[in-house]
Scaffold this active site. Structure first.
Site, PDB file in Angstrom:
ATOM      1  N   ASP A 150       0.806  -1.225   0.000  1.00  0.00           N
ATOM      2  CA  ASP A 150       0.000   0.000   0.000  1.00  0.00           C
ATOM      3  C   ASP A 150       0.838   1.273   0.000  1.00  0.00           C
ATOM      4  O   ASP A 150       0.294   2.376   0.138  1.00  0.00           O
ATOM      5  CB  ASP A 150      -0.943   0.004   1.215  1.00  0.00           C
ATOM      6  N   ASP A 151       2.147   1.140  -0.157  1.00  0.00           N
ATOM      7  CA  ASP A 151       3.037   2.301  -0.073  1.00  0.00           C
ATOM      8  C   ASP A 151       2.844   3.249  -1.266  1.00  0.00           C
ATOM      9  O   ASP A 151       2.858   2.817  -2.431  1.00  0.00           O
ATOM     10  CB  ASP A 151       4.493   1.822  -0.032  1.00  0.00           C
ATOM     11  N   VAL A 152       2.685   4.516  -0.965  1.00  0.00           N
ATOM     12  CA  VAL A 152       2.461   5.526  -2.008  1.00  0.00           C
ATOM     13  C   VAL A 152       3.684   5.640  -2.918  1.00  0.00           C
ATOM     14  O   VAL A 152       3.548   5.787  -4.145  1.00  0.00           O
ATOM     15  CB  VAL A 152       2.132   6.893  -1.373  1.00  0.00           C
ATOM     16  N   TRP A 177      11.599   2.034  -5.206  1.00  0.00           N
ATOM     17  CA  TRP A 177      11.648   3.289  -4.439  1.00  0.00           C
ATOM     18  C   TRP A 177      12.789   4.175  -4.901  1.00  0.00           C
ATOM     19  O   TRP A 177      12.682   5.404  -4.882  1.00  0.00           O
ATOM     20  CB  TRP A 177      11.849   2.985  -2.957  1.00  0.00           C
TER      21      TRP A 177
END
Length: 316
Positions: free
Chosen positions: A270-272, A312
């Site tokens: 769920d990481d933006v 990331w």
């Protein structure tokens, strides 16, 4: 100077070398410059400093503290130089520093299977070619990892670093060495004894203060430990334990599992940032849905942690 491998080197072997330097062999899939670039991402970092391609850091070593300079040799080994008084460097300190650095740079993970899988993956092939040799930089201390996860909730990275600096420089331990001040992250004992009012003076929200104090108190009481979480066996079981703690949701739990526990399947789905990285790489006009991410990540089994970290890196 021979490379030292902790797996085959005892404290007695270390004590035979009176010099204040040691070398660590690194895997083939390791690039010092790529990891240094990652560590250099914030000028507001307070737990180490980087100067002329060298990393300077204070490392807790049992009941001692080591201040070290880390650099790379032409043979792609890590050169660790102990600063300060030579006589103060014990064999035990050297052993603990080796353990810490190996964990920090995740040197014991074989990335060859990850790279092989990623080369044929639509999302990851560009990531591994762009950031080849990058390791998931760890946070070996559980309390520090939990704090960093909590501090980073619902704020941007720049402000998270600001909050960390305030916390460290107010409640951490300073170490003076060769004219420089280094910092050791606050202990859970220190934070557990604080009031919410004392922590809010650092300009973090009341809830974050409560979460930090609560986590610290669990650790102090022996109700939460790194050993307990590692004994859970995998990221899913560790997540079940962590999300029972107030202030720790699935994202923070998986972040801790990635950076501290080193569970390879940890996946903050769920990481933006992950969503934005996927949007960037696919050229989409919107962020992916959870179902789309599950489909895209189908081949990442037991490499979700590294896949996330590499994606990331396109953003920060």
């Amino acid at each position: 100077m021979e490379a030292i491998n902790l797996n085959s080197t005892t404290s007695r072997d270390l004590s035979k070398d009176p010099r204040n330097e040691l070398e660590l062999a690194t895997p083939q899939e390791f690039d010092y410059a790529e990891n240094l670039n990652y560590l250099s991402r914030s000028p507001n970092e307070c737990l180490f400093r980087i100067e002329n391609g060298r990393i300077y850091k204070a490392i807790p070593a049992g009941g001692e503290t080591a201040v070290v300079e880390i650099s790379s040799t032409p043979e792609n080994r890590l050169l660790i130089r102990f600063l300060g008084e030579p006589a103060a460097v014990s064999a035990g300190m050297r052993t603990e520093v080796i353990r810490y650095v190996r964990d920090w740079f995740d040197l014991d993970t074989d990335l060859a299977p990850f790279y092989e899988m990623a080369q044929s993956d639509p999302l990851l092939h560009r990531a591994v070619n762009t950031f080849y040799g990058l390791r998931t930089i760890g946070i070996p201390d559980l309390f520090e990892a939990i704090c960093w996860g909590i501090l980073g909730q619902q704020i941007n990275l720049t402000f998270a670093y600001t909050l960390k600096r305030r916390l460290v420089e107010t409640y951490g331990r300073p170490v003076e060495c060769e004219g420089e001040t280094y910092w050791i992250f606050p202990t859970p004992q220190t934070i557990a004894a604080l009031s919410v009012e004392e922590l809010t003076a650092l300009r973090m929200t009341v809830k974050k203060c409560e979460y930090l104090i609560g986590a610290a108190q669990l650790i102090v009481r022996g109700e939460l430990s790194k050993e307990q979480l590692l004994a859970a066996g995998n990221s899913k079981n560790a997540e079940k334990i962590l999300v029972k703690i107030r202030g720790i949701g699935p994202w923070t739990a998986n972040y801790v599992a990635m950076r501290c526990l080193r569970f390879p399947a940890a996946f903050p789905i769920d990481d933006v940032g992950l969503h934005n990285a996927i949007k960037y790489l696919t050229g989409a006009d919107r962020k992916p849905t959870k179902e789309e991410i599950l489909k895209l990540s189908a081949a990442w089994t037991n490499w979700e942690s590294y896949a996330t970290f590499y994606l990331w890196r396109f953003l920060y």
